[in-house]
Design a protein around this motif. Sequence first.
Motif, PDB file in Angstrom:
ATOM      1  N   ARG A  14       0.813  -1.228   0.000  1.00  0.00           N
ATOM      2  CA  ARG A  14       0.000   0.000   0.000  1.00  0.00           C
ATOM      3  C   ARG A  14       0.843   1.273   0.000  1.00  0.00           C
ATOM      4  NH1 ARG A  14      -4.429  -1.925  -2.033  1.00  0.00           N
ATOM      5  NH2 ARG A  14      -5.486  -3.410  -0.726  1.00  0.00           N
ATOM      6  N   LYS A  15       2.123   1.150  -0.339  1.00  0.00           N
ATOM      7  CA  LYS A  15       3.018   2.303  -0.451  1.00  0.00           C
ATOM      8  C   LYS A  15       3.334   2.542  -1.924  1.00  0.00           C
ATOM      9  CE  LYS A  15       4.257   2.656   4.045  1.00  0.00           C
ATOM     10  NZ  LYS A  15       3.126   2.388   4.835  1.00  0.00           N
ATOM     11  N   ARG A  16       3.844   3.728  -2.217  1.00  0.00           N
ATOM     12  CA  ARG A  16       4.241   4.081  -3.581  1.00  0.00           C
ATOM     13  C   ARG A  16       5.604   3.445  -3.867  1.00  0.00           C
ATOM     14  NH1 ARG A  16       2.190   6.607  -7.533  1.00  0.00           N
ATOM     15  NH2 ARG A  16       3.435   7.812  -8.988  1.00  0.00           N
ATOM     16  N   ARG A  18       8.396   1.870  -7.247  1.00  0.00           N
ATOM     17  CA  ARG A  18       8.810   1.917  -8.662  1.00  0.00           C
ATOM     18  C   ARG A  18       9.307   0.526  -9.041  1.00  0.00           C
ATOM     19  NH1 ARG A  18      12.648   5.395  -8.270  1.00  0.00           N
ATOM     20  NH2 ARG A  18      11.401   7.183  -8.881  1.00  0.00           N
ATOM     21  N   GLU A  25       5.730   3.585 -11.912  1.00  0.00           N
ATOM     22  CA  GLU A  25       5.517   3.938 -10.515  1.00  0.00           C
ATOM     23  C   GLU A  25       4.052   3.749 -10.189  1.00  0.00           C
ATOM     24  OE1 GLU A  25       6.980   7.726  -9.284  1.00  0.00           O
ATOM     25  OE2 GLU A  25       8.937   7.402 -10.227  1.00  0.00           O
ATOM     26  N   GLY A  26       3.786   3.252  -8.981  1.00  0.00           N
ATOM     27  CA  GLY A  26       2.416   3.056  -8.557  1.00  0.00           C
ATOM     28  C   GLY A  26       2.375   2.512  -7.140  1.00  0.00           C
ATOM     29  N   GLU A  27       1.219   1.982  -6.758  1.00  0.00           N
ATOM     30  CA  GLU A  27       1.015   1.464  -5.407  1.00  0.00           C
ATOM     31  C   GLU A  27       1.204  -0.050  -5.396  1.00  0.00           C
ATOM     32  OE1 GLU A  27      -2.516   1.291  -2.027  1.00  0.00           O
ATOM     33  OE2 GLU A  27      -2.788   2.494  -3.828  1.00  0.00           O
ATOM     34  N   ILE A  51       1.843  -4.210  -8.901  1.00  0.00           N
ATOM     35  CA  ILE A  51       1.854  -2.754  -8.767  1.00  0.00           C
ATOM     36  C   ILE A  51       0.720  -2.172  -9.607  1.00  0.00           C
ATOM     37  CG2 ILE A  51       3.174  -0.638  -9.163  1.00  0.00           C
ATOM     38  CD1 ILE A  51       5.717  -2.426  -9.027  1.00  0.00           C
ATOM     39  N   PRO A  54      -0.804   4.460 -12.504  1.00  0.00           N
ATOM     40  CA  PRO A  54      -1.737   5.595 -12.547  1.00  0.00           C
ATOM     41  C   PRO A  54      -2.988   5.321 -13.377  1.00  0.00           C
ATOM     42  CG  PRO A  54       0.465   6.260 -13.258  1.00  0.00           C
ATOM     43  CD  PRO A  54       0.500   4.797 -13.009  1.00  0.00           C
TER      44      PRO A  54
END
Length: 69
Positions: A14-16, A18, A25-27, A51, A54
């Motif tokens: 649940r963190k950002r 890469r 990049e995402g969660e 992951i 966006p």
Amino acid sequence: MSEQYAYVPHRLLRKRVRDVASGLEGELMAVVNENVSASVLREHWVELAYIRGPSGREISTAVDNIEAV
């Protein structure tokens, strides 16, 4: 053959993050120990990170390919 996958706890859930392989990049949505073998005689397990980018679409990559953003 045993189960096909098992969820694995991870400090970046649940963190950002890469994906260093693709640059996405995402969660981090999940880390799964998944049986990717094509044969019932020999199992092959790998840890995959899922992951969500966006666009809302999720990709999978090796856990070793993720880093915190």
